[in-house]
Design an enzyme around this catalytic site. Sequence first.
Site: not given
Length: 634
Positions: A214-215, A217-220, A436, A439, A510
């Site tokens: 996923p974007p 996550t540290g690939k580069t 709230e 919930h 919701d």
Amino acid sequence: MDDQPPNESRPGIPAWVWILALFAIILGLNFFLNNRFASAARIDLTEAMNRIKAGDVTRVTLTGSRLTLTLENNEELVTTVDARGSLEETLAFYGVTTDTLQEYNVDLAINDQTVWQNVLSIVLTIGPFLLLIWIFSRGFRQMQGGGGNSIFGFGRSRAKNLNDANRPTVTFDDVAGVEEAKQELQEVVQFLREPEKFVQVGARIPKGVLMVGPPGTGKTLLARAVAGEAGVPFFHISGSEFVEMFVGVGASRVRDLFDKAKQSAPSIVFVDEIDAVGRQRGAGLGGGHDEREQTLNQILVEMDGFDNETNVIVMAATNRADILDPALLRPGRFDRKVFVDLPDIKGREMILKVHARGKPVAKEVSFDDMARLTAGFSGADLENLLNEAAIFAARRNRRTIGLLEFQDAFDRVVMGPERKSRVMSQADKETVAYHEAGHAVVSFHLLNTDPVQKITIVPRGRAGGYVMPLPEDRFVYSREYFEDRISMALGGRAAEEIFFGRITTGASNDLQQATRMARAMVMEYGMSDKLGLPTYGENSNNPFLGRELGWGMGRDYSEEAARSIDEEVRRILEENYGRALNLVRENRHKMENLANLLMEVETLDRSEFEKLMNEGMIPEQPVIEEAAPFTYDQ
């Protein structure tokens, strides 16, 4: 003695400055020569000789081929003589003898500037042509050697060679939370450093390593760590830099890139966002983009063609592995696929500690607690969390980053900035408080939901208030989990219906979340007793526009199945909404206490909420630092 500043390399004068200067010199000389005798009237040679014979001239001056006559009233007349003959011959030809000149006291002067005039004439004649030749030759050299931005550099690679001088300082010690991916890439570095160790046992160096995840996550970051660890040339390029509007340019750049990498072998080539050029061929109506397909074909050939003895490893990163061409993913091209997933709780704690280096974090901050709170965060999200906390600390003039700054940063990252300027009426505030509270109360009385970490009616982003759970890392989800999550999501609408007898637009998000979970239960996870095990809608998620229409692969279920899916989704939503209504009715007294308390203090944490749910009393209202001010309508 004053210190002298060090000699610094100053930028050279641009070429256009020299061109303008040369043009100015030529124009100035031309203007000078043309206007030097502008004040003198021009006459023909015969009239000039008649003036001399008549005794009107006091002085005759010859400059090159220009003959200047000075009259008695100091007026000057200019004419031109033949430069091939002498002045005496010219005067004698027109009958002006030496006796005539002596009779009228005419001074005769000859300025010998023929050489200067010839040189200047040559400069003015040949100079512009030499200037044009210099301009064209300089431009042609720039077009040939100016890189990818020049006309003849379209086909050259724009890859950046990270050598010893500009190699990143990031190492594997600076990367946390992806231990398995680090081990895979450490082997790649070892392959390049000690190839004989693997060749002795018959191991082959992998041709390619594809990092998928996923974007954020540290690939580069992992690629930068490989560049920092490896002692070999590292070429970095983005997938979009291959594609141009001219067909064949991308393939030429691929060839140029691999030629450079082969000359520097052993080396590493890193292609970031390879999905920009590596998409499946023939996807969509009318085929694919010719330029992109030619570029991809050239990459395939370079990675595993006839010349497969080169010691070049190709690394690539993408978050869209589902759209890559199968030929690109087969062994022999990308031999290894490194999955860089979202970090778990230990990984998040390590990432927080890495990004906290050099930051004055207070001792009260527990990275273990922050890691538990940030389930689902990527490495980039955690870095942004720490940066926002540091910004809050600087804004409040604090020397350390405390727990309050981390909590405010978390709220800002998850829900958006706090809208302090928003004016909320008493009626709207009461509606939000009961919503709230619905919930929170429903979540508290269900078994498969995450515990409530925070409840607030302070508006952030587009939300008027929110309930923040304390999520856990889950890899397997049960039917009961989805049903309880749906009931919790519908708890706010149930509270509005019971306490106010009406419904508002506050439950729109919701309802979307609940419907999305119910449809996934039916269509993807086989959690419907009526529809059973089959999955539905697999082909409808194809990322390529037109492939379904072009290949005749539309919706993979019938109209009868679609009707059944709609009925099942409606049944799941209605059943769990009924559960939420029952829980709100059974805990009406707790709902009222919680809503009233929220209207007073606006924010409750986990301990205060659980004490209230367990019929405990909160003796003192907590003081909320920097609570958002509200203006109530009377």
